[in-house]
Design a protein around this motif. Sequence first.
Motif, PDB file in Angstrom:
ATOM      1  N   GLU A   1       0.844  -1.207   0.000  1.00  0.00           N
ATOM      2  CA  GLU A   1       0.000   0.000   0.000  1.00  0.00           C
ATOM      3  C   GLU A   1       0.866   1.239   0.000  1.00  0.00           C
ATOM      4  N   LYS A   2       0.695   2.082  -1.043  1.00  0.00           N
ATOM      5  CA  LYS A   2       1.419   3.355  -1.041  1.00  0.00           C
ATOM      6  C   LYS A   2       0.724   4.351  -0.129  1.00  0.00           C
ATOM      7  N   LEU A   3      -0.608   4.301  -0.128  1.00  0.00           N
ATOM      8  CA  LEU A   3      -1.399   5.250   0.656  1.00  0.00           C
ATOM      9  C   LEU A   3      -2.407   4.480   1.499  1.00  0.00           C
ATOM     10  N   LEU A   4      -2.611   4.957   2.724  1.00  0.00           N
ATOM     11  CA  LEU A   4      -3.596   4.335   3.600  1.00  0.00           C
ATOM     12  C   LEU A   4      -4.246   5.432   4.429  1.00  0.00           C
ATOM     13  N   SER A   5      -5.564   5.462   4.406  1.00  0.00           N
ATOM     14  CA  SER A   5      -6.302   6.446   5.205  1.00  0.00           C
ATOM     15  C   SER A   5      -7.232   5.717   6.153  1.00  0.00           C
ATOM     16  N   VAL A   6      -7.227   6.148   7.405  1.00  0.00           N
ATOM     17  CA  VAL A   6      -8.127   5.581   8.402  1.00  0.00           C
ATOM     18  C   VAL A   6      -8.688   6.732   9.233  1.00  0.00           C
ATOM     19  N   PHE A   7      -9.829   6.495   9.870  1.00  0.00           N
ATOM     20  CA  PHE A   7     -10.400   7.495  10.761  1.00  0.00           C
ATOM     21  C   PHE A   7      -9.765   7.377  12.140  1.00  0.00           C
TER      22      PHE A   7
ATOM     23  N   GLY B   1      -9.247   6.747  15.812  1.00  0.00           N
ATOM     24  CA  GLY B   1      -9.882   5.769  16.676  1.00  0.00           C
ATOM     25  C   GLY B   1     -10.075   4.410  16.027  1.00  0.00           C
ATOM     26  N   ALA B   2      -9.884   4.331  14.729  1.00  0.00           N
ATOM     27  CA  ALA B   2     -10.033   3.051  14.022  1.00  0.00           C
ATOM     28  C   ALA B   2      -8.725   2.279  14.093  1.00  0.00           C
ATOM     29  N   PRO B   3      -8.795   0.953  13.947  1.00  0.00           N
ATOM     30  CA  PRO B   3      -7.547   0.180  13.906  1.00  0.00           C
ATOM     31  C   PRO B   3      -6.809   0.413  12.582  1.00  0.00           C
ATOM     32  N   VAL B   4      -5.512   0.282  12.667  1.00  0.00           N
ATOM     33  CA  VAL B   4      -4.709   0.453  11.462  1.00  0.00           C
ATOM     34  C   VAL B   4      -3.716  -0.685  11.353  1.00  0.00           C
ATOM     35  N   GLU B   5      -3.504  -1.140  10.114  1.00  0.00           N
ATOM     36  CA  GLU B   5      -2.514  -2.175   9.853  1.00  0.00           C
ATOM     37  C   GLU B   5      -1.751  -1.804   8.588  1.00  0.00           C
TER      38      GLU B   5
ATOM     39  N   SER C   1       6.380  -2.368  22.152  1.00  0.00           N
ATOM     40  CA  SER C   1       5.258  -1.563  21.661  1.00  0.00           C
ATOM     41  C   SER C   1       5.667  -0.112  21.804  1.00  0.00           C
ATOM     42  N   ILE C   2       5.676   0.590  20.699  1.00  0.00           N
ATOM     43  CA  ILE C   2       6.088   1.988  20.700  1.00  0.00           C
ATOM     44  C   ILE C   2       4.927   2.835  20.195  1.00  0.00           C
ATOM     45  N   LYS C   3       4.532   3.835  20.979  1.00  0.00           N
ATOM     46  CA  LYS C   3       3.422   4.728  20.608  1.00  0.00           C
ATOM     47  C   LYS C   3       2.170   3.923  20.275  1.00  0.00           C
ATOM     48  N   GLY C   4       2.008   2.777  20.924  1.00  0.00           N
ATOM     49  CA  GLY C   4       0.836   1.942  20.706  1.00  0.00           C
ATOM     50  C   GLY C   4       0.942   1.010  19.523  1.00  0.00           C
ATOM     51  N   PHE C   5       2.042   1.091  18.775  1.00  0.00           N
ATOM     52  CA  PHE C   5       2.252   0.228  17.620  1.00  0.00           C
ATOM     53  C   PHE C   5       2.953  -1.062  18.040  1.00  0.00           C
ATOM     54  N   THR C   6       2.560  -2.144  17.405  1.00  0.00           N
ATOM     55  CA  THR C   6       3.244  -3.417  17.563  1.00  0.00           C
ATOM     56  C   THR C   6       3.427  -4.043  16.185  1.00  0.00           C
ATOM     57  N   ALA C   7       4.381  -4.946  16.101  1.00  0.00           N
ATOM     58  CA  ALA C   7       4.596  -5.680  14.854  1.00  0.00           C
ATOM     59  C   ALA C   7       5.082  -7.066  15.212  1.00  0.00           C
ATOM     60  N   ASP C   8       4.469  -8.042  14.631  1.00  0.00           N
ATOM     61  CA  ASP C   8       4.850  -9.430  14.894  1.00  0.00           C
ATOM     62  C   ASP C   8       5.462 -10.040  13.650  1.00  0.00           C
ATOM     63  N   LEU C   9       6.586 -10.697  13.859  1.00  0.00           N
ATOM     64  CA  LEU C   9       7.241 -11.381  12.755  1.00  0.00           C
ATOM     65  C   LEU C   9       6.560 -12.728  12.541  1.00  0.00           C
TER      66      LEU C   9
ATOM     67  N   LEU D   1       2.608  -3.924  10.688  1.00  0.00           N
ATOM     68  CA  LEU D   1       2.578  -2.952  11.791  1.00  0.00           C
ATOM     69  C   LEU D   1       1.120  -2.670  12.139  1.00  0.00           C
ATOM     70  N   LYS D   2       0.809  -2.737  13.435  1.00  0.00           N
ATOM     71  CA  LYS D   2      -0.590  -2.594  13.847  1.00  0.00           C
ATOM     72  C   LYS D   2      -0.729  -1.639  15.010  1.00  0.00           C
ATOM     73  N   LYS D   3      -1.874  -0.982  15.028  1.00  0.00           N
ATOM     74  CA  LYS D   3      -2.236  -0.147  16.165  1.00  0.00           C
ATOM     75  C   LYS D   3      -3.753  -0.225  16.317  1.00  0.00           C
ATOM     76  N   PRO D   4      -4.236  -0.472  17.519  1.00  0.00           N
ATOM     77  CA  PRO D   4      -5.682  -0.686  17.672  1.00  0.00           C
ATOM     78  C   PRO D   4      -6.516   0.571  17.486  1.00  0.00           C
ATOM     79  N   PHE D   5      -5.971   1.735  17.860  1.00  0.00           N
ATOM     80  CA  PHE D   5      -6.743   2.977  17.783  1.00  0.00           C
ATOM     81  C   PHE D   5      -5.852   4.076  17.210  1.00  0.00           C
ATOM     82  N   ALA D   6      -6.044   4.412  15.965  1.00  0.00           N
ATOM     83  CA  ALA D   6      -5.182   5.404  15.311  1.00  0.00           C
ATOM     84  C   ALA D   6      -5.416   6.803  15.864  1.00  0.00           C
ATOM     85  N   GLN D   7      -4.349   7.571  15.961  1.00  0.00           N
ATOM     86  CA  GLN D   7      -4.393   8.959  16.390  1.00  0.00           C
ATOM     87  C   GLN D   7      -3.925   9.869  15.248  1.00  0.00           C
ATOM     88  N   GLU D   8      -4.359  11.130  15.299  1.00  0.00           N
ATOM     89  CA  GLU D   8      -3.982  12.055  14.219  1.00  0.00           C
ATOM     90  C   GLU D   8      -2.463  12.190  14.100  1.00  0.00           C
TER      91      GLU D   8
END
Lengths: 114, 107
Positions: free
Chosen positions: B8-14, B16-20, B55-63, B72-79
């Motif tokens: 993905e070159k671009l990804l938009s989420v709202f 509070g939404a999860p992001v991967e 986990s940094i800034k709420g982000f985690t990544a599992d190999l 890379l995942k975060k359960p609740f995205a922030q601006e």
Amino acid sequence: NAGVTQTPKFRILKIGQSMTLQCTQDMNHNYMYWYRQDPGMGLKLIYYSVGAGITDKGEVPNGYNVSRSTTEDFPLRLELAAPSQTSVYFCASSYSYSGRSEQYFGPGTRLTVT
Amino acid sequence: AQRVTQPEKLLSVFKGAPVELKCNYSYSGSPELFWYVQYSRQRLQLLLRHISRESIKGFTADLNKGETSFHLKKPFAQEEDSAMYYCALNGGNQFYFGTGTSLTVIP
């Protein structure tokens, strides 16, 4: 600590001209790297160095040269600039190459060859 | 050949939404993987590395070696998460970077 510094920030070259991009780090890191980043592409490794006096080619070394006479400095030389070398260049350094050692990046040099 | 793919070159989420952010790699040895981030007008910097399992800034990544992925995942995205994210692979003395994913978090 200034970290990794690069000069210049911007440069426009004519085809066939030469220039040196400067990179200095003050963290006493052994490893230093030069990357280029083309629009929409990831970073590509040009050259790297594992210590003073030791350099090696990365993925895209053609058209470039490097030297590492001191731990601190790792200049990148373009001998005969070509339009294909228009890119953003990043220098980075790290304590080692292992997974526990992060790379610290400079702010980048935006080079245009016309 | 060592390669890192970010589809993905671009990804938009709202907000509070999860992001991967997806990252797949190919490497013949035991991989060391990283996520780097570049915020607007800032330098590229390390976000996290798989070897630390942090986990940094709420982000985690599992190999996931079976799927050769390091998403890379975060359960609740922030601006403030809006940035360019790069997945990177340590292949010996060299690092290989993906093409990056630009994440925009919509308020």
